[in-house]
Design an enzyme around this catalytic site. Structure first.
Site, PDB file in Angstrom:
ATOM      1  N   ARG A 166      -2.571 -11.685   4.085  1.00  0.00           N
ATOM      2  CA  ARG A 166      -4.252 -11.389   3.562  1.00  0.00           C
ATOM      3  C   ARG A 166      -4.156 -11.816   2.178  1.00  0.00           C
ATOM      4  NH1 ARG A 166      -7.682  -8.219   4.866  1.00  0.00           N
ATOM      5  NH2 ARG A 166      -8.693  -9.998   4.529  1.00  0.00           N
TER       6      ARG A 166
ATOM      7  N   HIS B 272     -10.505  -3.282  -1.161  1.00  0.00           N
ATOM      8  CA  HIS B 272     -11.737  -2.519  -0.006  1.00  0.00           C
ATOM      9  C   HIS B 272     -12.682  -1.819  -0.876  1.00  0.00           C
ATOM     10  CE1 HIS B 272      -9.114  -3.629   3.556  1.00  0.00           C
ATOM     11  NE2 HIS B 272      -8.182  -3.275   2.524  1.00  0.00           N
TER      12      HIS B 272
ATOM     13  N   TYR C 157      -0.395  -9.808   1.062  1.00  0.00           N
ATOM     14  CA  TYR C 157       0.466  -8.937   1.668  1.00  0.00           C
ATOM     15  C   TYR C 157       0.518  -9.817   3.307  1.00  0.00           C
ATOM     16  CZ  TYR C 157      -3.573  -5.967   3.349  1.00  0.00           C
ATOM     17  OH  TYR C 157      -4.751  -5.600   3.845  1.00  0.00           O
TER      18      TYR C 157
ATOM     19  N   TYR D 276       1.031  -1.159  -0.041  1.00  0.00           N
ATOM     20  CA  TYR D 276       0.125  -0.071   0.009  1.00  0.00           C
ATOM     21  C   TYR D 276       0.868   1.185   0.247  1.00  0.00           C
ATOM     22  CZ  TYR D 276      -4.144  -2.455   1.323  1.00  0.00           C
ATOM     23  OH  TYR D 276      -5.617  -3.225   1.324  1.00  0.00           O
TER      24      TYR D 276
ATOM     25  N   HIS E  39      -7.128  -8.627  -1.908  1.00  0.00           N
ATOM     26  CA  HIS E  39      -8.594  -8.227  -1.930  1.00  0.00           C
ATOM     27  C   HIS E  39      -8.534  -6.672  -2.256  1.00  0.00           C
ATOM     28  CE1 HIS E  39      -6.398  -7.322   1.698  1.00  0.00           C
ATOM     29  NE2 HIS E  39      -6.982  -6.120   1.739  1.00  0.00           N
TER      30      HIS E  39
HETATM   31 FE   LIG Z   1      -6.226  -4.464   2.730  1.00  0.00          FE
END
Ligand SMILES: [Fe+2]
Length: 254
Positions: free
Chosen positions: A168, A173, A158, A119, A171
């Protein structure tokens, strides 16, 4: 504090699901106090909800962007001078209410990691590269038929620090605003056949397997564009809250 293993977390997931099943019909929303997802035990509400004036909240509530939503904002691959790295995808679907009616004019915001699972955020410092051509945020307004469409890059999985070797599943959001800020709903969309589903305490915080399945987009070859992008379809159905979304509250807007 001893670092927990995936095996311990997986065993806790099984235990929490069994407890949820024993308590009655499985809820379709995430369990708020879900021990395997460690920080949820600190975050969930412990007091009765406070009624708030939606208009007053909107004076101070956060929002992405300071201008109207432009059509280009739904393409996350054209926000910089070059093209982002990774697998270009189209994510499209419809927002529907519990009766299957389209929810039109709905602000949808998305945010996601880049193809390396990183991110653009100061809290995300894991050693995967940032992509100078990918920020990972977009907006769209649903059409008259409730439809939306984003062009983006498939996010990577990640690591996170819930337990040792925690990853995770990939995905995106999603935030849906409703007609007032206090109606905002946030969820995550996943990709088919991810090997991390069974291991992920966030995904597994939804005890109902059918409700979990509804968070997974379907690969749709008719949405794929030849020589250009893979297509995924994901409909968002706002069950159980139709009146909240569609009708003024009692005594309001008389
Ligand atoms: Fe996330």
């Amino acid at each position: 504090m001893t670092e927990l293993s995936q095996e311990q977390i997986s065993a806790e997931i099984v235990e929490a699901h069994a407890a949820a099943a024993a308590a009655g019909p499985l809820p379709i929303h995430p369990l708020r106090d879900f021990a395997p997802y460690r920080s949820s035990t600190l975050r969930h509400p412990t007091h009765a909800l406070v009624r708030a004036d939606p208009e007053e909240i909107e004076l101070v509530s956060p929002a992405f962007g300071h201008s109207d939503v432009a059509p280009e904002e739904s393409d996350l691959t054209i926000q910089h001078s070059g093209e982002p790295l990774g697998e270009r995808i189209i994510v499209t679907g419809r927002v529907l209410d519990g009766e299957g009616r389209p929810v039109r004019g709905q602000l949808i915001e998305v945010w996601q990691a880049n193809s390396s699972g990183r991110y653009v955020h100061k809290r995300d410092q894991h050693p995967a590269p940032l992509d100078p051509n990918f920020t990972g945020v977009g907006r769209a307004i649903t059409g008259d038929d409730g439809s939306y469409r984003f062009v983006t890059i498939k996010p990577g999985p990640y690591p996170w620090k819930n337990h040792r070797n925690a990853w995770r599943p990939a995905h995106i959001h999603f935030s849906l605003f409703g007609s007032e800020f206090t109606q905002r709903l946030i969820t995550q969309m996943y990709f088919p056949s991810d090997p991390l589903f069974a291991l992920d305490p966030i995904y597994q915080s939804i005890a109902d397997p059918a409700a979990r399945q509804r968070l997974i987009a379907a690969y749709d070859h008719d949405i794929s564009v030849p020589e250009w992008a893979m297509g995924y379809r994901w409909d968002i159905v706002l069950t159980g809250g139709t009146a909240t979304w569609m009708e003024p509250e009692e005594g309001e807007h008389a």
